[in-house]
Design a protein around this motif. Structure first.
Motif, short mmCIF file in Angstrom:
data_model
loop_
_atom_site.label_atom_id
_atom_site.label_comp_id
_atom_site.label_asym_id
_atom_site.label_seq_id
_atom_site.Cartn_x
_atom_site.Cartn_y
_atom_site.Cartn_z
N LEU A 152 0.70 -1.24 0.03
CA LEU A 152 0.06 0.03 0.15
C LEU A 152 0.94 1.10 -0.26
CD1 LEU A 152 -3.15 0.50 0.16
CD2 LEU A 152 -2.73 0.91 2.72
N SER A 153 0.59 2.13 -0.68
CA SER A 153 1.50 3.38 -0.98
C SER A 153 0.72 4.75 -0.71
CB SER A 153 1.87 3.38 -2.42
OG SER A 153 0.74 3.54 -3.43
N MET A 154 -0.42 4.35 0.33
CA MET A 154 -1.21 5.71 0.59
C MET A 154 -0.39 6.82 1.11
SD MET A 154 -4.62 5.83 3.01
CE MET A 154 -5.36 4.46 1.98
N GLU A 155 0.45 6.43 2.09
CA GLU A 155 1.38 7.73 2.46
C GLU A 155 1.81 8.32 1.36
OE1 GLU A 155 4.43 8.66 6.16
OE2 GLU A 155 4.22 6.48 5.43
N ARG A 156 2.72 7.73 0.76
CA ARG A 156 3.39 8.30 -0.32
C ARG A 156 2.57 9.03 -1.48
NH1 ARG A 156 5.88 4.03 -2.02
NH2 ARG A 156 4.55 3.86 -3.91
N ASP A 157 1.47 8.38 -1.72
CA ASP A 157 0.54 8.98 -2.66
C ASP A 157 -0.09 10.27 -2.20
OD1 ASP A 157 0.35 6.63 -4.20
OD2 ASP A 157 -1.67 6.01 -3.64
N LEU A 158 -0.54 10.51 -0.97
CA LEU A 158 -1.07 11.60 -0.40
C LEU A 158 -0.07 12.80 -0.39
CD1 LEU A 158 -3.41 10.29 2.56
CD2 LEU A 158 -3.87 11.20 0.30
N GLU A 159 1.26 12.20 0.16
CA GLU A 159 2.35 13.51 0.18
C GLU A 159 2.69 13.98 -1.32
OE1 GLU A 159 7.15 13.86 1.33
OE2 GLU A 159 6.06 11.93 1.44
N THR A 160 2.69 13.01 -2.27
CA THR A 160 2.83 13.46 -3.84
C THR A 160 1.83 14.31 -4.27
OG1 THR A 160 4.03 11.57 -4.36
CG2 THR A 160 3.22 12.62 -6.29
N PHE A 161 0.47 13.80 -3.89
CA PHE A 161 -0.82 14.60 -4.37
C PHE A 161 -0.80 16.05 -3.82
CE2 PHE A 161 -5.76 14.19 -5.02
CZ PHE A 161 -5.51 15.03 -6.01
N HIS A 162 -0.52 16.16 -2.41
CA HIS A 162 -0.46 17.53 -1.74
C HIS A 162 0.61 18.38 -2.38
CE1 HIS A 162 -0.45 20.29 1.68
NE2 HIS A 162 -1.70 20.49 1.69
N ASN A 163 1.86 17.76 -2.88
CA ASN A 163 2.74 18.64 -3.19
C ASN A 163 2.50 19.09 -4.52
OD1 ASN A 163 4.41 18.15 -1.10
ND2 ASN A 163 5.55 16.26 -2.15
N ILE A 164 1.50 18.53 -5.26
CA ILE A 164 1.00 18.97 -6.60
C ILE A 164 -0.04 19.94 -6.54
CG2 ILE A 164 -0.11 18.13 -8.95
CD1 ILE A 164 1.32 15.59 -8.46
N TYR A 165 -1.04 19.70 -5.45
CA TYR A 165 -2.32 20.34 -5.44
C TYR A 165 -2.42 20.30 -3.75
CZ TYR A 165 -7.08 22.44 -5.71
OH TYR A 165 -8.14 22.88 -5.29
N GLN A 166 -2.63 21.49 -3.26
CA GLN A 166 -2.67 21.57 -1.67
C GLN A 166 -4.35 21.72 -1.55
OE1 GLN A 166 -0.46 24.84 0.03
NE2 GLN A 166 1.40 24.01 -0.89
N PHE A 167 -4.89 20.51 -1.45
CA PHE A 167 -6.32 20.34 -0.98
C PHE A 167 -6.67 20.58 0.35
CE2 PHE A 167 -3.95 16.22 -1.27
CZ PHE A 167 -4.25 16.12 0.29
N ASP A 168 -7.93 21.21 0.38
CA ASP A 168 -8.49 21.27 1.48
C ASP A 168 -9.44 20.53 2.25
OD1 ASP A 168 -6.84 23.73 2.08
OD2 ASP A 168 -8.24 25.03 0.74
#
Length: 262
Positions: A152-168
């Motif tokens: 499972l890569s959830m931690e890495r996924d969310l970090e990468t995603f947030h670096n691309i787009y800072q979701f709220d």
């Protein structure tokens, strides 16, 4: 196809070492019948033949291994149906070894030991969060039970995603059976999300993925797509098309295959 074979090889090597040697310690049957329980139907169609081929390649020359057709079943992402298959196979004298493939059936198997016959669960998402025992020697500590962790890569996924787009306010699209029956999986997601000071909306997928997209709450500014395995390529293309119409930044747990579909 080569990648899929590698995907299952660790599981099957572990099965060969653990399960067959456990049988050797008992009275060796003339024939070893293996039952396979899979979360969803397309896994039965695509993955079961790979599992059978790998096991026959690794152990077929030493053991008379059979995979009876009526012992290869899928639960159609129905948790209760999967529980019933597990209960049936455990008391079935014609099943010597049980393999469970998928998050739901693995959750059931992880909570049902100790066992009188070898049982292997693939995939456990997180041994700690799912309260799956593990010893200092990296075994389950439960008689006749072994499991393999899903990468499972959830931690890495969310970090990468947030670096691309800072979701709220991140919407998490995931099968409702996971939401209802593996709450620790959702806790795992929410735990990582806390570090980004963001809110979350869990968007369960039932029989119709279109309803999940229609029910994306107001205020969600990005989407994280979880496992959506039990769909045809055409259905996934339609899912992605409808999701794209929402014009929300999207990241997927599955990765490249979804990107290639749209």
């Amino acid at each position: 196809m080569r990648n899929k074979r590698i995907f299952f090889r660790p599981l099957l090597l572990y099965l060969t070492i653990l399960s067959f040697y456990n049988l050797d310690a008992q009275v060796q049957p003339d024939q070893i019948n293996i039952g396979i329980i899979l979360d969803y139907e397309s896994a039965r169609i695509y993955y079961a033949p790979m599992i059978i081929n790998e096991i026959n390649t690794l152990a077929g020359s030493r053991y008379n291994i059979q995979f009876p057709g009526d012992k290869i079943v899928s639960g159609d992402y129905d948790f209760r149906k999967l529980q019933q298959y597990v209960e049936q196979f455990l008391i079935d004298e014609e099943v010597d070894i049980i393999i469970g493939v998928g998050g739901l059936v693995s959750e059931i198997l992880a909570k049902s030991g100790p066992y009188i016959k070898p049982v292997l669960a693939y995939s456990i998402f997180h041994s700690g969060l799912q309260n799956v025992p593990i010893t200092s020697s990296n075994t389950s500590g439960v008689k006749n039970f072994g499991y393999s962790l899903f990468p499972l890569s959830m931690e890495r996924d969310l970090e990468t995603f947030h670096n691309i787009y800072q979701f709220d306010n991140l919407g998490f699209i995931i099968y409702e059976e996971y939401v209802n029956n593996i709450p620790s999986f959702i806790d795992y997601f929410l735990g990582f999300l806390e570090r980004y000071d963001a809110e979350a909306e869990i968007i369960p997928v039932g029989m119709d993925f279109r309803m999940a997209i229609e029910n994306i709450p107001e205020g969600v500014d990005a989407i994280y797509v979880g496992f959506l395995y039990d769909h045809t390529v055409e259905e996934l293309r339609e899912f992605i098309r409808l999701l794209n119409e929402k014009k929300l930044p999207t990241f997927t747990m599955i990765g490249r295959p979804y990107v290639e579909l749209g």
